[in-house]
Each structure stands twice: as structure tokens, then as C-alpha cells.
Design a protein around this motif. Structure first.
Motif, mmCIF file in Angstrom:
data_model
loop_
_atom_site.group_PDB
_atom_site.id
_atom_site.type_symbol
_atom_site.label_atom_id
_atom_site.label_comp_id
_atom_site.label_asym_id
_atom_site.label_seq_id
_atom_site.Cartn_x
_atom_site.Cartn_y
_atom_site.Cartn_z
ATOM 1 N N THR A 148 0.842 -1.204 0.000
ATOM 2 C CA THR A 148 0.000 0.000 0.000
ATOM 3 C C THR A 148 0.875 1.252 0.000
ATOM 4 O O THR A 148 2.086 1.170 0.188
ATOM 5 C CB THR A 148 -0.904 0.032 1.254
ATOM 6 N N HIS A 177 -4.643 -0.511 14.144
ATOM 7 C CA HIS A 177 -3.640 -1.418 13.574
ATOM 8 C C HIS A 177 -2.479 -1.595 14.545
ATOM 9 O O HIS A 177 -2.390 -0.876 15.548
ATOM 10 C CB HIS A 177 -3.177 -0.877 12.208
ATOM 11 N N LYS A 218 2.396 0.179 11.936
ATOM 12 C CA LYS A 218 1.640 0.518 10.713
ATOM 13 C C LYS A 218 1.578 2.047 10.537
ATOM 14 O O LYS A 218 1.222 2.775 11.458
ATOM 15 C CB LYS A 218 0.221 -0.070 10.818
ATOM 16 N N THR A 222 -4.193 4.440 7.346
ATOM 17 C CA THR A 222 -4.082 3.369 6.351
ATOM 18 C C THR A 222 -4.553 3.860 4.983
ATOM 19 O O THR A 222 -5.359 4.800 4.883
ATOM 20 C CB THR A 222 -4.976 2.174 6.743
ATOM 21 N N ALA A 223 -4.074 3.172 3.951
ATOM 22 C CA ALA A 223 -4.574 3.438 2.598
ATOM 23 C C ALA A 223 -6.076 3.153 2.543
ATOM 24 O O ALA A 223 -6.846 3.846 1.866
ATOM 25 C CB ALA A 223 -3.833 2.563 1.599
ATOM 26 N N THR A 224 -6.480 2.143 3.286
ATOM 27 C CA THR A 224 -7.898 1.768 3.294
ATOM 28 C C THR A 224 -8.781 2.911 3.802
ATOM 29 O O THR A 224 -9.866 3.154 3.256
ATOM 30 C CB THR A 224 -8.113 0.523 4.191
ATOM 31 N N HIS A 259 -11.423 -1.230 10.697
ATOM 32 C CA HIS A 259 -11.894 0.057 10.150
ATOM 33 C C HIS A 259 -13.355 0.232 10.539
ATOM 34 O O HIS A 259 -14.155 -0.689 10.371
ATOM 35 C CB HIS A 259 -11.762 0.098 8.621
HETATM 36 O O1 LIG Z 1 -0.446 -3.402 6.266
HETATM 37 C C1 LIG Z 1 -1.443 -3.912 6.801
HETATM 38 O O2 LIG Z 1 -1.375 -4.810 7.659
HETATM 39 C C2 LIG Z 1 -2.764 -3.418 6.373
HETATM 40 N N1 LIG Z 1 -2.811 -2.505 5.442
HETATM 41 C C3 LIG Z 1 -4.016 -2.001 4.893
HETATM 42 C C4 LIG Z 1 -3.863 -0.524 4.487
HETATM 43 O O3 LIG Z 1 -2.746 0.026 4.533
HETATM 44 O O4 LIG Z 1 -4.855 0.061 4.103
HETATM 45 C C5 LIG Z 1 -5.163 -2.150 5.842
HETATM 46 C C6 LIG Z 1 -5.264 -3.507 6.435
HETATM 47 O O5 LIG Z 1 -6.246 -3.511 7.449
HETATM 48 C C7 LIG Z 1 -3.961 -3.973 7.031
#
Ligand SMILES: O=C(O)C1=N[C@H](C(=O)O)C[C@H](O)C1
Ligand SMILES: NC(=O)C1=CN([C@@H]2O[C@H](COP(=O)(O)OP(=O)(O)OC[C@H]3O[C@@H](n4cnc5c(N)ncnc54)[C@H](O)[C@@H]3O)[C@@H](O)[C@H]2O)C=CC1
Length: 265
Positions: free
Chosen positions: A120, A176, A180, A184-186, A213
Motif C-alpha cells: 500500500t 492497527h 503501521k 491506512t490506505a484503506t 476500520h
Molecule cells: O499493512 C497492513 O497490515 C494493512 N494494510 C491495509 C492498508 O494500509 O490500508 C489495511 C489492512 O487492514 C492492514
């Protein structure tokens, strides 16, 4: 008997899959392929200079040779084109590092493989380049910043919610593990599907979370909370297998939305 992790791609053709990156998510992917009893783990790739390059997969992952793992040695990315024969890999699943995306499209073009990009944090320009190169090289690529089927359905729902509740305010909460990046990208994808101006995003980083999320919407009369949680990284592996099955035989760039729409057919 299908396991939970291979349920969504049940009935699809067996695939020869190469996995790049064997950290938390890559390892779950490898386990999911092996558990499927259907697909073949045909290669595992690592970054150049990795101390595990050319090491035995089972020894690197588990410290001993386990009979349930194939006798594979880990291939550094720069050697993959020489090491992998055309036809040896139907699809590469990348759980390594975002900066490798374009090199993977190049590599897959040479070995005639398709690609699922799970990393991501790419800019829209980078994704556009991936799409152009995929078409030029005649391979299929799924770009999937969130691999879970559930999040992709959540996005469909909140898009509808935002249309129907035109005057509602929305906020997003994501949870998360500590390492992380925030947000998030999400969360960005969800905000875009709400499409209602700037949506505040709140991030929690604590041990124990895999990926949560939550969307909270209120119009002052009603409050709606929609929540999605990945309970294990098997959820990502499951989505990656569905994306891999979807992209085989296609050319160009696809999204997880395309994959999920296809599952619902
Ligand atoms: O890197 C992760 O682990 C995740 N990445 C995603 C993001 O960056 O959007 C989201 C996912 O829930 C977990
Ligand atoms: N799209 C999605 O739904 C999900 C995406 N991810 C993404 O997958 C990636 C990996 O996540 P995790 O496994 O949690 O991380 P991790 O840190 O546990 O593992 C990353 C692995 O990639 C390797 N690596 C790092 N740079 C590399 C490079 N340049 N080339 C090859 N290998 C390299 C590391 O050595 C490690 O083995 C991240 O980009 C993460 O955002 C993870 C989970 C879900």
C-alpha cells in the motif's frame, strides 16, 4: 473440505503462485496456499541482499525442514527472471515493499505471469504507471490496498449511506499494530467512497490488532456505525487468493472492487 481461508475462491482453477515477502502477511499467504491443497507454491522471492537469499523456505520460516512445506529455496528478486521459467508461475502475489511494484510488473511481463499487488501507499501516478505497463506487457494486475472482501462491501454500503443521508457527518476510526503507518490506505479509500468532503480519520496503534476500520455517521437523528475487523492475516491471504484467481487470463489493471463484484456473480 474447503477451509475458511480458501472458501471464496472455491471452484476456481488451481494456480501456481509465487509469493514475494514472507513477513506477517506473506507468511499467512504461504500458509493459505499450502492449506488449500489445490494451489501450488511455486516460488518465494526476497529482496536482494537478504540474509535468507537461497535459503531453504521451511528452515527460514520455521527453523527446520517440515514435510508439509515444498523443498523451495528463496530466490532474490534480481535473479527471479533467470530462475523462473515461463509457465512456472501463473501469478505473483506481492507482500513485500511498495517500491517494488513496477519492477514486479516488468518481471511478470518477462515470465508471463499475472500479479496481485498487496502493498500500500502508492500515489495515483504510480498506479497509473503500473496500469500502463501491465497493458504494454500484456499481463493482468490487481492493485488491492485492502484485500478483504468485507471492507470492499463496507465501501459499497457507506457510498450508498452517504447518498441517502446527504446531510450526515462521517468519521473513520482505524486500529492497527504499532508499526503501521497512519492513516491506512484503506481509510483513504473509504473516505473517497463516502465522497462527502474532508472526512476525519482517527488512528489507534496498539499490539493485538490486525486491522479494524470503523465508519461512524450521524445526521443528528440517527447514528450508524459500520465496522470491519480482520481477525487474522488469513483474511488478507483469502482475498489475495480470490484476486489471483480473478486476474489469471486478464490483461490490464483491476481493483479489489472488480474481484468482489466477480465473486458476487
Ligand atoms: O499493512 C497492513 O497490515 C494493512 N494494510 C491495509 C492498508 O494500509 O490500508 C489495511 C489492512 O487492514 C492492514
Ligand atoms: N492490501 C492489504 O490488505 C494488506 C497489505 N499489506 C501490505 O503488505 C506489506 C507487508 O506487510 P507485513 O507482512 O505486515 O509486513 P512485514 O514487515 O511483516 O513483512 C514485509 C516483508 O517484506 C520484506 N521486504 C521488505 N522490503 C522488501 C523489498 N524491497 N523486496 C522484497 N522484500 C522486501 C521484508 O523482509 C519482510 O519479509 C506492506 O506493504 C503492507 O502494507 C499487509 C496486509 C494487508
Amino acid at each position: 473440505m474447503p477451509t475458511d481461508q480458501n472458501r471464496v475462491h472455491e471452484g476456481r482453477n488451481a494456480m501456481k503462485i509465487a509469493v514475494c515477502g514472507y513477513g506477517r502477511a506473506g507468511k499467512a499467504m504461504i500458509e493459505s496456499i499450502l492449506e488449500s491443497n489445490e494451489h501450488e507454491l511455486s516460488a518465494v522471492l526476497c529482496r536482494d541482499g537478504s540474509e535468507n537469499a537461497s535459503g531453504n523456505l521451511s528452515e527460514v520460516l520455521y527453523g527446520e525442514r517440515l514435510s508439509r512445506l515444498p523443498d523451495l529455496s528463496i530466490t532474490p528478486m534480481s535473479e527471479a527472471v533467470q530462475a523462473l521459467d515461463p509457465g512456472q508461475v501463473d501469478v505473483v502475489v506481492d507482500f513485500s515493499h511498495k517500491d517494488s511494484a513496477l519492477s514486479f510488473v516488468e518481471m511478470c511481463g518477462i515470465i508471463h505471469s499475472n500479479l496481485v499487488i498487496c502493498t500500500t501507499g502508492h500515489s495515483p501516478e504510480e498506479i497509473a504507471l503500473v496500469g500502463e505497463l501491465a497493458t504494454e506487457k500484456s499481463i493482468g494486475v490487481v492493485y488491492a490496498p485492502n484485500l478483504t472482501v468485507g471492507i470492499n462491501l463496507l465501501m459499497e454500503f457507506v457510498a450508498k449511506l452517504s447518498k441517502v443521508f446527504g446531510d450526515a457527518s462521517f468519521e473513520i476510526l482505524e486500529k492497527h499494530p504499532p508499526d503501521k503507518a497512519k492513516p491506512t490506505a484503506t481509510a483513504g479509500l473509504i473516505a473517497r467512497s463516502i465522497g462527502n468532503g474532508e472526512i476525519p480519520v482517527h488512528s489507534i496503534r496498539l499490539d493485538g490488532f490486525v486491522g479494524v476500520h470503523e465508519v461512524v455517521a450521524s445526521n443528528g437523528l440517527e447514528r450508524i456505525v459500520v465496522s470491519h475487523e480482520s481477525l487474522s492475516r488469513g483474511a488478507f491471504a483469502c482475498g489475495a487468493l480470490a484476486a489471483a484467481a480473478f486476474v489469471c487470463g486478464k490483461v490490464g489493471l483491476y481493483t479489489m472492487e472488480d474481484v468482489v463484484n466477480d465473486l458476487g456473480e
